[in-house]
Write a protein that holds these residues in place. Structure first.
Motif, PDB file in Angstrom:
ATOM      1  N   TRP A  50      11.551 -51.296  21.356  1.00  0.00           N
ATOM      2  CA  TRP A  50      11.550 -50.587  20.075  1.00  0.00           C
ATOM      3  C   TRP A  50      11.012 -51.487  18.954  1.00  0.00           C
ATOM      4  CZ3 TRP A  50      15.058 -51.245  15.759  1.00  0.00           C
ATOM      5  CH2 TRP A  50      14.934 -50.227  14.785  1.00  0.00           C
ATOM      6  N   THR A  51      11.438 -52.763  18.956  1.00  0.00           N
ATOM      7  CA  THR A  51      10.959 -53.673  17.916  1.00  0.00           C
ATOM      8  C   THR A  51       9.462 -53.926  18.036  1.00  0.00           C
ATOM      9  OG1 THR A  51      11.480 -55.572  19.292  1.00  0.00           O
ATOM     10  CG2 THR A  51      13.127 -54.947  17.666  1.00  0.00           C
ATOM     11  N   SER A  52       8.921 -53.736  19.235  1.00  0.00           N
ATOM     12  CA  SER A  52       7.472 -53.945  19.384  1.00  0.00           C
ATOM     13  C   SER A  52       6.701 -52.724  18.880  1.00  0.00           C
ATOM     14  CB  SER A  52       7.124 -54.224  20.838  1.00  0.00           C
ATOM     15  OG  SER A  52       7.083 -53.015  21.558  1.00  0.00           O
ATOM     16  N   GLY A  53       7.435 -51.717  18.441  1.00  0.00           N
ATOM     17  CA  GLY A  53       6.799 -50.573  17.821  1.00  0.00           C
ATOM     18  C   GLY A  53       6.405 -49.457  18.773  1.00  0.00           C
ATOM     19  N   ALA A  54       6.764 -49.592  20.044  1.00  0.00           N
ATOM     20  CA  ALA A  54       6.354 -48.560  21.000  1.00  0.00           C
ATOM     21  C   ALA A  54       7.418 -47.477  21.112  1.00  0.00           C
ATOM     22  CB  ALA A  54       6.114 -49.206  22.363  1.00  0.00           C
ATOM     23  N   ASP A  55       7.044 -46.378  21.739  1.00  0.00           N
ATOM     24  CA  ASP A  55       7.974 -45.282  21.989  1.00  0.00           C
ATOM     25  C   ASP A  55       8.840 -45.661  23.195  1.00  0.00           C
ATOM     26  OD1 ASP A  55       9.250 -43.015  22.878  1.00  0.00           O
ATOM     27  OD2 ASP A  55       7.594 -41.679  22.307  1.00  0.00           O
ATOM     28  N   LYS A  58       8.978 -43.188  26.207  1.00  0.00           N
ATOM     29  CA  LYS A  58       7.693 -43.173  26.892  1.00  0.00           C
ATOM     30  C   LYS A  58       7.497 -44.459  27.704  1.00  0.00           C
ATOM     31  CE  LYS A  58       2.982 -42.087  25.496  1.00  0.00           C
ATOM     32  NZ  LYS A  58       2.111 -42.052  24.313  1.00  0.00           N
ATOM     33  N   ALA A  59       7.878 -45.563  27.092  1.00  0.00           N
ATOM     34  CA  ALA A  59       7.702 -46.841  27.763  1.00  0.00           C
ATOM     35  C   ALA A  59       8.536 -46.910  29.033  1.00  0.00           C
ATOM     36  CB  ALA A  59       8.092 -47.975  26.811  1.00  0.00           C
ATOM     37  N   PHE A  60       9.805 -46.500  28.923  1.00  0.00           N
ATOM     38  CA  PHE A  60      10.670 -46.591  30.101  1.00  0.00           C
ATOM     39  C   PHE A  60      10.247 -45.629  31.192  1.00  0.00           C
ATOM     40  CE2 PHE A  60      13.661 -49.124  27.602  1.00  0.00           C
ATOM     41  CZ  PHE A  60      14.030 -50.041  28.570  1.00  0.00           C
ATOM     42  N   SER A  61       9.808 -44.432  30.791  1.00  0.00           N
ATOM     43  CA  SER A  61       9.405 -43.511  31.859  1.00  0.00           C
ATOM     44  C   SER A  61       8.132 -44.010  32.528  1.00  0.00           C
ATOM     45  CB  SER A  61       9.264 -42.077  31.329  1.00  0.00           C
ATOM     46  OG  SER A  61       8.140 -42.003  30.490  1.00  0.00           O
ATOM     47  N   ALA A  62       7.254 -44.658  31.739  1.00  0.00           N
ATOM     48  CA  ALA A  62       6.055 -45.235  32.346  1.00  0.00           C
ATOM     49  C   ALA A  62       6.441 -46.359  33.308  1.00  0.00           C
ATOM     50  CB  ALA A  62       5.126 -45.773  31.263  1.00  0.00           C
ATOM     51  N   LEU A 333      -0.311 -49.789  29.877  1.00  0.00           N
ATOM     52  CA  LEU A 333      -1.410 -48.840  29.744  1.00  0.00           C
ATOM     53  C   LEU A 333      -0.984 -47.570  29.025  1.00  0.00           C
ATOM     54  CD1 LEU A 333      -3.146 -49.173  33.227  1.00  0.00           C
ATOM     55  CD2 LEU A 333      -4.001 -49.926  30.993  1.00  0.00           C
ATOM     56  N   LEU A 334       0.180 -47.024  29.436  1.00  0.00           N
ATOM     57  CA  LEU A 334       0.565 -45.702  28.951  1.00  0.00           C
ATOM     58  C   LEU A 334       1.318 -45.741  27.631  1.00  0.00           C
ATOM     59  CD1 LEU A 334       1.620 -43.943  32.264  1.00  0.00           C
ATOM     60  CD2 LEU A 334      -0.565 -43.847  31.055  1.00  0.00           C
ATOM     61  N   ALA A 335       2.054 -46.819  27.370  1.00  0.00           N
ATOM     62  CA  ALA A 335       2.884 -46.825  26.151  1.00  0.00           C
ATOM     63  C   ALA A 335       2.507 -47.944  25.191  1.00  0.00           C
ATOM     64  CB  ALA A 335       4.359 -46.935  26.542  1.00  0.00           C
ATOM     65  N   GLN A 336       1.413 -48.607  25.477  1.00  0.00           N
ATOM     66  CA  GLN A 336       0.942 -49.696  24.619  1.00  0.00           C
ATOM     67  C   GLN A 336       2.031 -50.747  24.329  1.00  0.00           C
ATOM     68  OE1 GLN A 336      -0.341 -46.376  23.662  1.00  0.00           O
ATOM     69  NE2 GLN A 336      -1.934 -47.083  25.055  1.00  0.00           N
TER      70      GLN A 336
END
Lengths: 371, 507
Positions: A50-55, A58-62, A333-336
């Motif tokens: 979260w602190t890195s600004g990503a969703d 989305k990140a965990f599901s990726a 790739l998917l969640a930057q």
């Protein structure tokens, strides 16, 4: 109680907290602790993402999809897990004996180099024999490097932490010379890439389940885990290894040659780590290069610790971490999400798992006293 | 007489244990009051409450008739109570004077050694303690170090002195001098609480309070009771070590099992720990080994069990020279070892009872099946031994670090008895055990002697050695200073040998 404690003026006593070992450990409690550790570790990791600004979702599901979302993903994860399980097991064997070997890293390299020597020596043998000879040479390579540290400890009382760390450097630089201008350097190119030429297909570890990624090395990892388990729990040698870890004095008092036991421990540990090197080079990379092997040994220490220094726990930890590192690519790739967050997440999970290990073994009691 | 210190229904609990329950105890001015009881009877807990280290949960403490509460030892020291611990709290590289002054903070940031020197000198004169204030503590004998501890307490103004097992580390000679000092202190009006389980010392005190399982059994005057009655009060039943006294078969004892000649050993710091030790133990004979601990007993046991290699000399077991061979060979030839530090040297504390029963024999055919340990067989054998040796444990898997000292010692005895057949080496086999267990251990050792074992038995309890041994060898400074017949040797004579006086024409 020492007299020093007695002399310490007690602070005005109200409630004191003491840590005591659990006498009867319940498996359910242990399981609950590890589950809590996983959830807490994921929560902290989520904060990091979260602190890195990503969703976060989305990140965990990726991550999850990349790790275990499809057959292909699972296979890739298991392939990544293979060397980690092996170096984890090498850690288990050594640490259970309280031989603090940090030499898994070097032994992976030594295994790979031993196997490559075998590849050069035995070219022309029938395929099955050829691969067996290569694997055997790899095992010997790791075992010899392990035994060296043990002999130094036994004969000259050299601390194994120092000797193994130093040998890690030696072996890495030896390989660097061999493939960066030395006799094993790839000859066909004009630029030196720090690698050997490609390994002939006859020497590749055969694939499992038809797919190219999962190879015989994974079977080696599972068999090694089983062997380590049986040796540790069911044989006299395992008895000696565990006793060495708990109380070497009593073991020596009752007739066991400790130096010999330490050497056996390091041979076993080195052999398993060596197998990781063989498996990576002849199963996955198909040419000998340094960066393929980099950090496998050090990660193995973490895997072995998370696995509770138990062979089967180490397999589980290896697969989880194999999945993490294979899913990390998807996450990126998917969640930057920066892929470098994955090692950070591994670190967080290791900390929470180690805490769970302590929570499973000890309890906190409040002792009430009035003044 | 006036009561100086008193407890009323003092109760102290630890999780799951009541260490002291409704203890009523009083100390008169100018008396030696002995706290007598087995290990775990609550003596140390009671003295720790008196010294402010523990705070009791119930009951009260009165000093000179006034109720007091000690929140820490500091409070107790201010109130004039001093304590000498069994293990000294001294700085070896400081002088006697510095050790006495350290931590007193009398002069703020300054040490004030000159004034302290005068006071220490006058205390020494007053209590007839012969100490050089500028001597380094590490150069002093153990007995003198104890005087430093006592002086420390007196320097802080103690009127009540608690001595925790003061003679445990002393030679008989040093004990006698200690008791001379104690009785002199008493004459000068000090009150002394003496924690002990030695009958000789108990009999020298004015009153005895016997504790059992945290409760006071009674307070008596030693002149009014016999040692036997006191023992019964302490244990709750009759214990008679002398019953088992029954000398060995002298004929069999002539057949030597172990012959040791001219054994010398230097440790890694080049101290001569064993100096020309020569001994013989016959079949069916117990050779007692007397000595103040640290005089080479440990090294002798380690040489005789193959753990360390002697610098010179020979060891012959049943006609075979075996010095310098590894411990494995000694075990295979029927030598059993009961080491003095049982949890460090004799057991794997985290292992279960059954795993400890095979320690050293894990590769033996009886316990293996092919390349594997035969856990079923090991379990069966271990359960048999647990019954036979009356080991109290929930199961054969219970880790031995959950066992009491006595039960842990029985695990070692069982293992060593089963796997040996010629020689039993027992170094302090009863240290720290309750009387009931001590009796049991000795009975077992005697049973082995009657089976024909040669036994080497070291103990700090001279009474026990006199009762059990067929001959007693005395070791001092790594030398055997004499081998005596217990039938016609007194404790005093052995004491002299322990202090290093060589017996002429020994043997």
């Amino acid at each position: 109680m020492t007299s020093i404690e007695r002399d310490t003026p007690a602070p005005r006593p109200v409630t004191r907290i003491r840590i005591e070992p659990r006498v009867n450990r319940k498996p359910l409690w242990t399981f609950a602790m590890y589950l809590a550790a996983t959830l807490f570790g994921l929560l902290l990791s989520a904060l990091l993402v979260w602190t890195s600004g990503a969703d976060v979702i989305k990140a965990f599901s990726a991550l999850l999809n990349g790790a275990f979302g499809s057959q292909k993903a699972i296979i890739a994860s298991l392939a990544k897990a293979t060397p980690l399980i092996l170096t984890g097991l090498a850690t288990v064997v050594a640490f259970r004996a309280q031989v603090w070997s940090i030499g898994q890293e070097g032994q992976v390299y030594a295994g790979a180099m031993g196997a490559y020597t075998g590849y050069l020596l035995f070219a022309g043998l029938p395929p099955a024999l050829f691969v067996s000879a290569i694997v055997l040479c790899g095992i010997i390579g790791g075992a010899v490097l392990g035994a060296l540290a043990a002999i130094l400890k036994d004969r000259f009382d050299v601390n194994e932490i120092i000797s193994t760390v130093m040998m890690n450097y030696l072996i890495v630089f030896l390989l660097s010379w061999l493939i960066g201008g030395g006799p094993w350097t790839e000859v066909s190119t004009s630029v030196v890439y720090q690698q050997t030429g490609p390994i002939g297909e006859a020497a590749h570890l055969p694939a499992l389940m038809g797919s190219g990624k999962l190879h015989l090395g994974f079977a080696f990892a599972l068999v090694s885990a089983l062997v380590c388990y049986v040796v540790l729990e069911k044989t006299p040698l395992g008895y000696e290894i565990r006793a060495l870890g708990y109380n070497p004095v009593a073991l020596a008092y009752r007739g066991t040659n400790i130096g010999r036991t330490i050497i056996l421990v390091m041979i076993l540990s080195g052999a398993v780590a060596g197998l990781a090197g063989v498996s990576e080079i002849f199963g996955t990379a198909h040419r000998l290069r340094s960066d393929t092997l980099f950090n496998l040994g050090y990660t193995g220490i973490i895997i072995g610790m998370i696995g509770g220094l138990r062979p089967l726990g180490t397999v589980a930890a290896g697969i989880v971490f194999g999945g993490l590192s294979s899913g990390a690519l998807y996450m990126k790739l998917l969640a930057q999400v920066p892929a470098s967050l994955v090692p950070a997440m591994e670190g967080i999970l290791m900390l929470t798992f180690l805490c769970a290990g302590v929570a499973a073994r000890y309890k906190i009691v409040r002792v009430k006293t009035d003044g | 007489m006036t009561t100086i210190l008193r407890t009323v229904n003092l109760t102290k609990r630890f999780p799951g244990v009541i260490a002291n329950e409704d203890v009523n105890f009083d100390l008169q001015k100018g008396e030696i009051h002995c706290l007598f009881g087995e290990n775990g009877a609550g003596k140390s807990t009671l003295s720790s409450c008196l010294f402010g280290f523990y705070q009791p949960e119930g009951g009260s403490l009165e000093l000179n008739g006034e109720p007091v509460k000690f929140r820490s030892p500091r409070d107790a020291i201010h109130a004039g109570i001093g304590m000498v611990h069994q293990h000294f709290v001294l700085v070896p590289d400081f002088t006697v004077l510095e050790n006495i002054v350290v931590g007193t903070h009398e002069h703020g940031w300054q040490l004030g050694l000159d004034e302290a020197r005068k006071r220490v000198a006058s205390l020494c004169r007053e209590y007839e303690i012969d100490l050089e204030p500028d001597a380094l503590v590490r150069d002093l004998a153990v007995g003198q170090q104890q005087w430093v501890e006592i002086l420390k307490a007196l320097y802080l103004g103690a009127k009540v002195l608690i001595l925790d097992e003061p003679s445990a580390v002393l030679t008989p000679e040093e004990s006698i001098r200690l008791f001379r000092i104690i009785s002199h202190m008493k004459e000068l009006g000090l009150s002394i609480i003496l924690i002990s389980h030695k009958m000789v010392e108990v009999m020298q005190s004015d009153r005895v309070t016997v504790l059992r399982k945290g409760k006071v059994v009674g307070t008596v005057c030693p002149d009014e009771v016999t040692p036997k009655e006191l023992t019964r009060m302490m244990v709750g039943r009759d214990i008679e070590l002398r019953v088992v006294r029954d000398r060995s078969n002298k004929e069999a004892a002539k057949e030597p099992v172990l012959v040791v000649g001219g054994l010398s050993y230097r440790d890694t710091r080049d101290n001569l720990m064993l100096d020309q030790v020569t001994l013989t133990i016959g079949r069916g004979e117990i050779l007692g080994l007397a000595g103040v601990s640290g005089n080479g007993q440990k090294e002798l046991f380690e040489v005789l069990s193959g753990i360390i290699v002697p610098g010179s000399g020979n060891v012959t077991l049943a006609g075979e020279r075996i010095e310098g061979l590894p411990s494995r060979h000694y075990m295979d030839r029927g030598v059993g070892l009961v080491p003095d530090d049982r949890f460090r040297e004799g057991l794997i504390p985290e292992f279960g009872i059954q795993e400890n029963m095979i320690l050293g024999w894990q590769r033996h055919d009886d316990y293996t099946q092919g390349p594997f340990l035969n856990h079923k067989q090991i379990g069966t054998i271990a359960e048999g031994l647990i019954d036979e040796f009356r080991i109290k444990a929930p199961s054969a898997d219970t880790p031995v670090n959950h066992l009491s000292g006595g039960n842990a010692q029985k695990v070692i005895l069982a293992r060593e008895f089963v796997h040996s057949n010629k020689l039993l080496l027992a170094n302090q086999p009863t240290r720290g055990l309750d009387l009931g267990v001590i009796e049991y251990v000795y009975k077992q050792i005697i049973a082995k002697r009657d089976e024909g074992y040669a036994v080497l038995l070291a103990s700090e309890e001279l009474e026990d050695l006199l009762n059990l041994s067929d001959r007693i060898a005395v070791i001092s400074g790594g030398r055997i200073t004499g081998v005596v017949d217990p039938e016609n040797t007194s404790i005093e004579e052995i004491g002299l040998l322990m202090a290093g006086e060589r017996k002429e024409a020994a043997e």
